[in-house]
Design a protein around this motif. Structure first.
Motif, short mmCIF file in Angstrom:
data_model
loop_
_atom_site.label_atom_id
_atom_site.label_comp_id
_atom_site.label_asym_id
_atom_site.label_seq_id
_atom_site.Cartn_x
_atom_site.Cartn_y
_atom_site.Cartn_z
N LEU A 33 0.81 -1.11 -0.08
CA LEU A 33 0.02 0.14 0.21
C LEU A 33 0.81 1.37 -0.10
O LEU A 33 0.42 2.35 -0.75
CB LEU A 33 -1.11 -0.12 1.23
CG LEU A 33 -2.08 -0.88 1.09
CD1 LEU A 33 -2.82 -0.98 2.37
CD2 LEU A 33 -2.87 -0.59 0.05
N THR A 34 1.82 1.40 0.79
CA THR A 34 2.83 2.56 0.76
C THR A 34 3.73 2.65 -0.42
O THR A 34 3.94 3.78 -0.33
CB THR A 34 3.64 2.40 2.13
OG1 THR A 34 4.31 1.20 2.06
CG2 THR A 34 2.62 2.36 3.48
N SER A 35 3.75 1.61 -1.10
CA SER A 35 4.64 1.84 -2.29
C SER A 35 3.84 2.23 -3.45
O SER A 35 4.15 2.52 -4.59
CB SER A 35 5.28 0.46 -2.56
OG SER A 35 4.18 -0.35 -3.03
N ARG A 36 2.45 2.49 -3.33
CA ARG A 36 1.53 2.71 -4.67
C ARG A 36 1.64 4.17 -4.84
O ARG A 36 2.01 4.93 -3.80
CB ARG A 36 0.07 2.59 -4.16
CG ARG A 36 -0.34 1.04 -3.73
CD ARG A 36 -0.28 0.14 -5.04
NE ARG A 36 -0.45 -1.14 -4.81
CZ ARG A 36 -1.66 -1.72 -4.72
NH1 ARG A 36 -2.92 -0.87 -5.05
NH2 ARG A 36 -1.86 -3.04 -4.37
N GLY A 37 1.46 4.39 -5.88
CA GLY A 37 1.63 5.92 -6.52
C GLY A 37 2.97 6.66 -6.42
O GLY A 37 3.19 7.88 -6.60
N GLN A 38 4.02 5.67 -6.75
CA GLN A 38 5.41 6.17 -6.63
C GLN A 38 5.55 7.17 -8.12
O GLN A 38 5.07 6.77 -9.03
CB GLN A 38 6.35 5.13 -6.54
CG GLN A 38 6.34 4.53 -5.35
CD GLN A 38 7.59 3.30 -5.40
OE1 GLN A 38 7.94 3.23 -6.37
NE2 GLN A 38 7.87 3.04 -4.22
N ASN A 39 6.04 8.28 -7.80
CA ASN A 39 6.39 9.28 -8.82
C ASN A 39 5.04 9.90 -9.35
O ASN A 39 5.02 10.71 -10.28
CB ASN A 39 6.96 8.53 -10.23
CG ASN A 39 8.12 8.17 -9.76
OD1 ASN A 39 8.86 8.43 -9.12
ND2 ASN A 39 8.43 6.71 -10.37
N ALA A 40 3.82 9.60 -8.69
CA ALA A 40 2.58 10.22 -8.97
C ALA A 40 2.43 11.81 -8.19
O ALA A 40 3.46 11.89 -7.27
CB ALA A 40 1.45 9.27 -8.81
N LYS A 41 1.53 12.46 -8.59
CA LYS A 41 1.31 13.69 -7.84
C LYS A 41 0.12 13.64 -6.77
O LYS A 41 -0.76 13.00 -7.04
CB LYS A 41 1.03 14.97 -8.90
CG LYS A 41 2.12 15.14 -9.75
CD LYS A 41 3.27 15.92 -8.83
CE LYS A 41 4.52 16.27 -9.90
NZ LYS A 41 5.56 17.15 -9.18
N GLY A 42 0.29 14.58 -5.68
CA GLY A 42 -0.64 14.77 -4.59
C GLY A 42 -1.61 15.83 -5.03
O GLY A 42 -1.50 16.54 -6.00
N SER A 43 -2.62 15.94 -4.27
CA SER A 43 -3.63 16.82 -4.63
C SER A 43 -3.15 18.47 -4.63
O SER A 43 -3.80 19.46 -5.12
CB SER A 43 -4.80 16.92 -3.60
OG SER A 43 -4.44 17.03 -2.51
N ASP A 44 -2.10 18.59 -3.85
CA ASP A 44 -1.31 19.62 -3.51
C ASP A 44 -0.36 19.97 -4.58
O ASP A 44 0.44 20.97 -4.60
CB ASP A 44 -1.14 19.78 -2.21
CG ASP A 44 -0.05 18.94 -1.74
OD1 ASP A 44 0.24 18.24 -2.55
OD2 ASP A 44 0.10 18.81 -0.64
N GLY A 45 -0.18 19.41 -5.51
CA GLY A 45 0.94 19.38 -6.52
C GLY A 45 2.42 18.76 -6.03
O GLY A 45 3.18 18.87 -6.76
N GLN A 46 2.27 18.62 -4.68
CA GLN A 46 3.56 17.91 -4.13
C GLN A 46 3.51 16.26 -4.59
O GLN A 46 2.27 15.74 -5.01
CB GLN A 46 3.64 17.98 -2.70
CG GLN A 46 3.69 19.46 -2.15
CD GLN A 46 4.90 20.01 -2.62
OE1 GLN A 46 5.87 19.47 -2.49
NE2 GLN A 46 4.76 21.04 -3.32
N PRO A 47 4.53 15.49 -4.30
CA PRO A 47 4.49 13.96 -4.59
C PRO A 47 3.10 13.51 -3.83
O PRO A 47 2.81 13.73 -2.79
CB PRO A 47 5.84 13.54 -4.09
CG PRO A 47 6.62 14.65 -4.08
CD PRO A 47 5.56 15.83 -3.60
N PHE A 48 2.83 12.30 -4.69
CA PHE A 48 1.71 11.55 -3.97
C PHE A 48 2.18 11.03 -2.56
O PHE A 48 3.11 10.70 -2.07
CB PHE A 48 1.60 10.40 -4.85
CG PHE A 48 0.84 9.10 -4.07
CD1 PHE A 48 -0.83 9.07 -4.56
CD2 PHE A 48 1.17 8.22 -3.49
CE1 PHE A 48 -1.32 8.13 -3.95
CE2 PHE A 48 0.37 7.14 -2.94
CZ PHE A 48 -0.99 7.04 -3.27
#
Length: 301
Positions: free
Chosen positions: A157-172
């Protein structure tokens, strides 16, 4: 709750009595006959707006009483993980079904948070209490294998979304915080502490609930607030921690991710919302014709 969910009512009653502190503790990981009255704090937050930067690893309050062993990163057998996922899913659906039947309004829970919190407590159980946990939580593999599978699930679960963006423009970000707080007079056996450290990345922190109940509550709330980037504040309400409290088990999940396809706000239109009791009302609804939407009924949910 446990009496209602457990297939064996006597086992459910035993867990409920242990949980509420109306009987002596029967946890093998705790060398005490004092009353065990833990408060389980479960929380899930989804971030939708930017917040000020916060220390991602704030210091945990209380005196450390944990294992020196490192968390294991070896993958669990695929079959054990599949059985743990299946059991957790069935437990989550059953929990949602029963909680939903008792409510007339919206219900929002995090089954994973509840499963992890109970799994950490299950690590210290023995005898009929252990059997009650296994029946209630739909645990289908031996205890040690189950903890390793839960460790692997958390790692995935904690490895999901690597290199993706968060809702605030910061990393996922998907952060899971597990922490066991206990009365400072308690002694915990090494195998229990090793399991918490190796399989859940957690330890035990000792606080003085007897002498400083509310200040201890404030310390825990402050730590949760920092771990969830200020999204969860005052998790434990005033009065929830008393001099009778002996343990507080905290599981908090923080999630921040951008939409794969951003919704266009101008597509929001008024629509009819149908309530559970048959009532209707006009509300503003998101509309997107290009996104598929599916629904299903599983085990009555």
């Amino acid at each position: 709750l446990y009496e209602e969910l457990s297939p064996a009512a006597s086992q459910g009653r035993e867990i409920a009595r242990t949980w509420l502190g109306t009987a002596s503790a029967s946890l093998a990981g705790m060398n005490t006959h004092s009353l065990f009255a833990p408060a389980v704090a479960l929380s899930l937050v989804v971030a939708c707006a930017p917040v000020a930067p916060i220390d991602p690893n704030p210091p945990v309050p209380g005196e450390l009483a944990g294992s020196t062993k490192e968390r294991l990163t070896v993958a669990a057998p695929v079959g054990d993980v599949a059985k743990a996922v299946s059991g957790n899913t069935d437990f989550g659906f059953e929990l949602y079904r029963r909680l939903g039947a008792a409510k007339d309004d919206n219900l929002f829970i995090s089954p994973q948070s509840i499963s992890v919190a109970l799994a950490m407590t299950y690590a210290g159980s023995a005898g009929s209490t252990k059997t009650g946990f296994e029946n209630t939580m739909e645990i289908r593999v031996p205890q040690g294998d189950y903890h390793r599978a839960m460790n692997d699930i958390d790692r995935q679960l904690t490895s999901r979304g690597q290199n993706a963006k968060g809702s605030d423009g910061q990393p996922f970000r998907l952060k899971v915080a597990n922490q066991f707080f206990a009365q400072k007079s308690f002694f915990f056996e090494a195998p229990f502490l090793d399991t918490l450290a190796q399989e859940y990345g957690a330890n035990v922190r000792l606080l003085d609930f007897v002498g400083t109940a509310d200040p201890s509550r404030v310390l825990i709330n402050s730590w949760v607030e920092q771990k969830t980037e200020s999204r969860i504040k005052d998790l434990l309400a005033k009065g929830s921690i008393t001099s009778d409290t002996r343990a507080v088990l905290v599981n908090a999940i923080y999630f921040s991710a951008a939409w794969a396809k951003q919704f266009d706000a101008k597509n929001t239109k008024s629509g009819t919302f149908h309530g559970i009791g048959g009532s209707t009302g006009a509300v503003q609804m998101m509309r997107e014709g290009l996104l598929p939407a599916r629904a299903a009924t599983v085990n009555g949910v």
